[in-house]
Design a protein around this motif. Structure first.
Motif, PDB file in Angstrom:
ATOM      1  N   GLY A 185       0.807  -1.216   0.000  1.00  0.00           N
ATOM      2  CA  GLY A 185       0.000   0.000   0.000  1.00  0.00           C
ATOM      3  C   GLY A 185       0.842   1.268   0.000  1.00  0.00           C
ATOM      4  O   GLY A 185       0.321   2.361  -0.167  1.00  0.00           O
ATOM      5  N   LYS A 186       2.145   1.117   0.231  1.00  0.00           N
ATOM      6  CA  LYS A 186       3.014   2.310   0.240  1.00  0.00           C
ATOM      7  C   LYS A 186       3.950   2.331  -0.959  1.00  0.00           C
ATOM      8  O   LYS A 186       4.419   3.378  -1.367  1.00  0.00           O
ATOM      9  N   THR A 187       4.256   1.170  -1.494  1.00  0.00           N
ATOM     10  CA  THR A 187       5.202   1.081  -2.610  1.00  0.00           C
ATOM     11  C   THR A 187       4.875  -0.152  -3.445  1.00  0.00           C
ATOM     12  O   THR A 187       4.279  -1.107  -2.935  1.00  0.00           O
ATOM     13  N   ASP A 188       5.258  -0.132  -4.703  1.00  0.00           N
ATOM     14  CA  ASP A 188       5.108  -1.328  -5.532  1.00  0.00           C
ATOM     15  C   ASP A 188       6.211  -2.319  -5.171  1.00  0.00           C
ATOM     16  O   ASP A 188       7.316  -1.914  -4.791  1.00  0.00           O
ATOM     17  N   LEU A 189       5.904  -3.594  -5.299  1.00  0.00           N
ATOM     18  CA  LEU A 189       6.861  -4.637  -4.932  1.00  0.00           C
ATOM     19  C   LEU A 189       7.133  -5.561  -6.107  1.00  0.00           C
ATOM     20  O   LEU A 189       6.212  -5.925  -6.848  1.00  0.00           O
ATOM     21  N   ARG A 190       8.391  -5.940  -6.245  1.00  0.00           N
ATOM     22  CA  ARG A 190       8.787  -7.023  -7.162  1.00  0.00           C
ATOM     23  C   ARG A 190       9.455  -8.074  -6.284  1.00  0.00           C
ATOM     24  O   ARG A 190      10.467  -7.789  -5.625  1.00  0.00           O
ATOM     25  N   LEU A 191       8.898  -9.263  -6.268  1.00  0.00           N
ATOM     26  CA  LEU A 191       9.356 -10.290  -5.327  1.00  0.00           C
ATOM     27  C   LEU A 191      10.126 -11.369  -6.083  1.00  0.00           C
ATOM     28  O   LEU A 191       9.621 -11.937  -7.053  1.00  0.00           O
ATOM     29  N   MET A 192      11.332 -11.665  -5.600  1.00  0.00           N
ATOM     30  CA  MET A 192      12.187 -12.652  -6.276  1.00  0.00           C
ATOM     31  C   MET A 192      12.471 -13.827  -5.344  1.00  0.00           C
ATOM     32  O   MET A 192      12.752 -13.633  -4.154  1.00  0.00           O
ATOM     33  N   ASP A 193      12.403 -15.017  -5.890  1.00  0.00           N
ATOM     34  CA  ASP A 193      12.772 -16.212  -5.126  1.00  0.00           C
ATOM     35  C   ASP A 193      13.128 -17.314  -6.125  1.00  0.00           C
ATOM     36  O   ASP A 193      12.680 -17.289  -7.271  1.00  0.00           O
ATOM     37  N   VAL A 194      13.903 -18.265  -5.657  1.00  0.00           N
ATOM     38  CA  VAL A 194      14.256 -19.398  -6.503  1.00  0.00           C
ATOM     39  C   VAL A 194      13.170 -20.470  -6.435  1.00  0.00           C
ATOM     40  O   VAL A 194      13.062 -21.314  -7.344  1.00  0.00           O
ATOM     41  N   SER A 195      12.372 -20.438  -5.376  1.00  0.00           N
ATOM     42  CA  SER A 195      11.260 -21.396  -5.223  1.00  0.00           C
ATOM     43  C   SER A 195       9.945 -20.653  -5.410  1.00  0.00           C
ATOM     44  O   SER A 195       9.825 -19.490  -5.016  1.00  0.00           O
ATOM     45  N   ASP A 196       8.976 -21.367  -5.963  1.00  0.00           N
ATOM     46  CA  ASP A 196       7.698 -20.713  -6.270  1.00  0.00           C
ATOM     47  C   ASP A 196       6.897 -20.449  -4.995  1.00  0.00           C
ATOM     48  O   ASP A 196       7.044 -21.163  -3.987  1.00  0.00           O
ATOM     49  N   PHE A 197       6.072 -19.432  -5.036  1.00  0.00           N
ATOM     50  CA  PHE A 197       5.210 -19.074  -3.900  1.00  0.00           C
ATOM     51  C   PHE A 197       4.053 -18.243  -4.437  1.00  0.00           C
ATOM     52  O   PHE A 197       4.135 -17.683  -5.538  1.00  0.00           O
ATOM     53  N   ASP A 198       2.977 -18.164  -3.654  1.00  0.00           N
ATOM     54  CA  ASP A 198       1.794 -17.400  -4.072  1.00  0.00           C
ATOM     55  C   ASP A 198       1.939 -15.947  -3.643  1.00  0.00           C
ATOM     56  O   ASP A 198       2.348 -15.679  -2.510  1.00  0.00           O
ATOM     57  N   THR A 199       1.561 -15.050  -4.530  1.00  0.00           N
ATOM     58  CA  THR A 199       1.564 -13.629  -4.174  1.00  0.00           C
ATOM     59  C   THR A 199       0.679 -12.860  -5.133  1.00  0.00           C
ATOM     60  O   THR A 199       0.471 -13.290  -6.275  1.00  0.00           O
ATOM     61  N   ARG A 200       0.185 -11.712  -4.667  1.00  0.00           N
ATOM     62  CA  ARG A 200      -0.568 -10.825  -5.567  1.00  0.00           C
ATOM     63  C   ARG A 200       0.340  -9.754  -6.159  1.00  0.00           C
ATOM     64  O   ARG A 200      -0.086  -8.924  -6.946  1.00  0.00           O
ATOM     65  N   HIS A 201       1.622  -9.761  -5.755  1.00  0.00           N
ATOM     66  CA  HIS A 201       2.581  -8.779  -6.268  1.00  0.00           C
ATOM     67  C   HIS A 201       3.320  -9.349  -7.482  1.00  0.00           C
ATOM     68  O   HIS A 201       3.249 -10.549  -7.766  1.00  0.00           O
ATOM     69  N   GLU A 202       4.063  -8.462  -8.168  1.00  0.00           N
ATOM     70  CA  GLU A 202       4.892  -8.915  -9.293  1.00  0.00           C
ATOM     71  C   GLU A 202       5.919  -9.919  -8.780  1.00  0.00           C
ATOM     72  O   GLU A 202       6.570  -9.687  -7.757  1.00  0.00           O
ATOM     73  N   LYS A 203       6.066 -11.033  -9.495  1.00  0.00           N
ATOM     74  CA  LYS A 203       6.949 -12.113  -9.027  1.00  0.00           C
ATOM     75  C   LYS A 203       8.002 -12.408 -10.089  1.00  0.00           C
ATOM     76  O   LYS A 203       7.685 -12.467 -11.284  1.00  0.00           O
ATOM     77  N   VAL A 204       9.242 -12.604  -9.634  1.00  0.00           N
ATOM     78  CA  VAL A 204      10.336 -12.989 -10.528  1.00  0.00           C
ATOM     79  C   VAL A 204      10.924 -14.281  -9.990  1.00  0.00           C
ATOM     80  O   VAL A 204      11.362 -14.328  -8.834  1.00  0.00           O
ATOM     81  N   MET A 205      10.921 -15.316 -10.802  1.00  0.00           N
ATOM     82  CA  MET A 205      11.530 -16.574 -10.384  1.00  0.00           C
ATOM     83  C   MET A 205      12.957 -16.618 -10.904  1.00  0.00           C
ATOM     84  O   MET A 205      13.195 -16.373 -12.087  1.00  0.00           O
ATOM     85  N   GLY A 206      13.902 -16.923 -10.029  1.00  0.00           N
ATOM     86  CA  GLY A 206      15.295 -17.007 -10.459  1.00  0.00           C
ATOM     87  C   GLY A 206      16.211 -17.046  -9.267  1.00  0.00           C
ATOM     88  O   GLY A 206      15.793 -16.784  -8.134  1.00  0.00           O
ATOM     89  N   SER A 207      17.462 -17.370  -9.559  1.00  0.00           N
ATOM     90  CA  SER A 207      18.449 -17.473  -8.474  1.00  0.00           C
ATOM     91  C   SER A 207      19.293 -16.211  -8.406  1.00  0.00           C
ATOM     92  O   SER A 207      19.772 -15.719  -9.436  1.00  0.00           O
ATOM     93  N   VAL A 208      19.522 -15.749  -7.191  1.00  0.00           N
ATOM     94  CA  VAL A 208      20.393 -14.586  -7.013  1.00  0.00           C
ATOM     95  C   VAL A 208      21.837 -14.913  -7.377  1.00  0.00           C
ATOM     96  O   VAL A 208      22.646 -14.010  -7.580  1.00  0.00           O
ATOM     97  N   ALA A 209      22.170 -16.189  -7.463  1.00  0.00           N
ATOM     98  CA  ALA A 209      23.522 -16.583  -7.858  1.00  0.00           C
ATOM     99  C   ALA A 209      23.747 -16.427  -9.365  1.00  0.00           C
ATOM    100  O   ALA A 209      24.870 -16.573  -9.848  1.00  0.00           O
ATOM    101  N   ASP A 210      22.684 -16.142 -10.107  1.00  0.00           N
ATOM    102  CA  ASP A 210      22.736 -15.978 -11.566  1.00  0.00           C
ATOM    103  C   ASP A 210      22.733 -14.474 -11.863  1.00  0.00           C
ATOM    104  O   ASP A 210      21.698 -13.806 -11.749  1.00  0.00           O
ATOM    105  N   LEU A 211      23.893 -13.943 -12.247  1.00  0.00           N
ATOM    106  CA  LEU A 211      24.014 -12.486 -12.440  1.00  0.00           C
ATOM    107  C   LEU A 211      23.052 -11.964 -13.504  1.00  0.00           C
ATOM    108  O   LEU A 211      22.480 -10.883 -13.337  1.00  0.00           O
TER     109      LEU A 211
END
Ligand SMILES: NC(=O)c1ccc[n+]([C@@H]2O[C@H](COP(=O)([O-])OP(=O)(O)OC[C@H]3O[C@@H](n4cnc5c(N)ncnc54)[C@H](O)[C@@H]3O)[C@@H](O)[C@H]2O)c1
Length: 245
Positions: free
Chosen positions: A22-48
């Motif tokens: 409600g205060k800022t837009d979110l982009r959520l990153m994780d290597v494992s899938d999860f449910d969210t109503r926000h923008e989601k990015v699947m990937g590993s932080v070890a991958d530049l």
């Protein structure tokens, strides 16, 4: 304003995002899938490459991923260093390249575990000294982030929580249910608010913010910078649990 949160599907990540909503837009990153109503990015932080794509168009980052604690995973440096250290370095380098001014790094009280065991009053000027591979990786994260601040001026809030749980459920990430609390307790939403406020500081340097929710914390840790610099007080103080001495 858009904020990238890494490890967003994890125990901390799922609570940490609440004060941002409600205060800022979110982009959520994780290597494992999860449910969210926000923008989601699947990937590993070890991958530049994946990290460079994930930081595009964001104004700040909350680094909250960690290699899983599943059995044996911290017996060798492979997974912890790949995810915790290389992943954090990737994010900081990508942030600098993209001109992102500030990052909140979820560190840990584990970076001064040695001093905590001695009963030393904990403050930001203590030398980093932990114990074991998990501590190594958290110390490396802070060292890299501090150097990136020196080299490139990026603002970094090194946030050091102790025992992360949730005041409503009193359950930690392993499902352990607390029946009383001590000074080390911190609610994951309180950590999110600390991270959020730090990202708004126009003159953020490399700064340590201890993250603890109970009133007893000040007897053990120098909470002044978190309280004063961020004008923050815990919202979830575990007053619903008996407090240990
Ligand atoms: N849980 C605690 O009590 C505690 C205490 C102090 C500090 N911390 C810190 O809090 C942060 C979050 O911990 P947590 O307890 O939520 O852990 P968690 O294991 O619940 O969550 C970590 C998340 O990171 C994700 N992840 C793992 N590898 C990844 C990769 N390569 N790329 C992208 N995402 C990846 C996982 O899938 C998971 O969703 C960590 O930095 C940890 O050091 C936790």
């Amino acid at each position: 304003m858009k904020i990238l949160v890494t490890g967003a599907g994890g125990y901390l990540g799922q609570g940490l995002i609440v004060p941002f909503e409600g205060k800022t837009d979110l982009r959520l990153m994780d290597v494992s899938d999860f449910d969210t109503r926000h923008e989601k990015v699947m990937g590993s932080v070890a991958d530049l490459d994946a990290v460079q794509r994930a930081v595009e168009g964001v104004d700040g980052i909350v680094i909250a991923h960690m290699a899983s604690r599943q059995a044996g995973s911290y017996d060798t440096p492979v997974a912890p260093y790949d995810t915790n250290v290389k992943g954090t370095a990737n994010l900081l380098f990508a942030a600098v390249a993209a001109g992102i001014p500030r990052v909140s790094l979820i560190s840990s009280i584990g970076v001064v575990h040695h001093w905590q065991k001695q009963g030393t009053f904990l403050h930001a000027d203590l030398p980093l000294r932990g114990e074991g591979i998990y501590s190594h990786t958290k110390i490396c994260q802070e060292v890299i982030a501090r150097q990136m601040h020196y080299d490139h001026g990026i603002g970094v809030a090194a946030i050091r929580p102790a025992y992360i749980t949730d005041m409503d459920s009193c359950c930690d990430k392993y499902g352990h249910q607390a029946t009383s609390c001590n000074w080390q307790f911190v609610d994951r939403r309180d950590i999110g608010e600390i991270a959020r406020r730090a990202l708004l500081l126009p003159d953020l340097g490399f700064e340590v913010f201890w993250a603890l929710s109970t009133p007893m914390a000040s007897d053990h840790v120098d909470m002044a910078s978190t309280y004063q610099r961020l004008d923050w007080q815990p919202e979830y103080d575990f007053s619903n649990l008996p407090h240990d001495a």
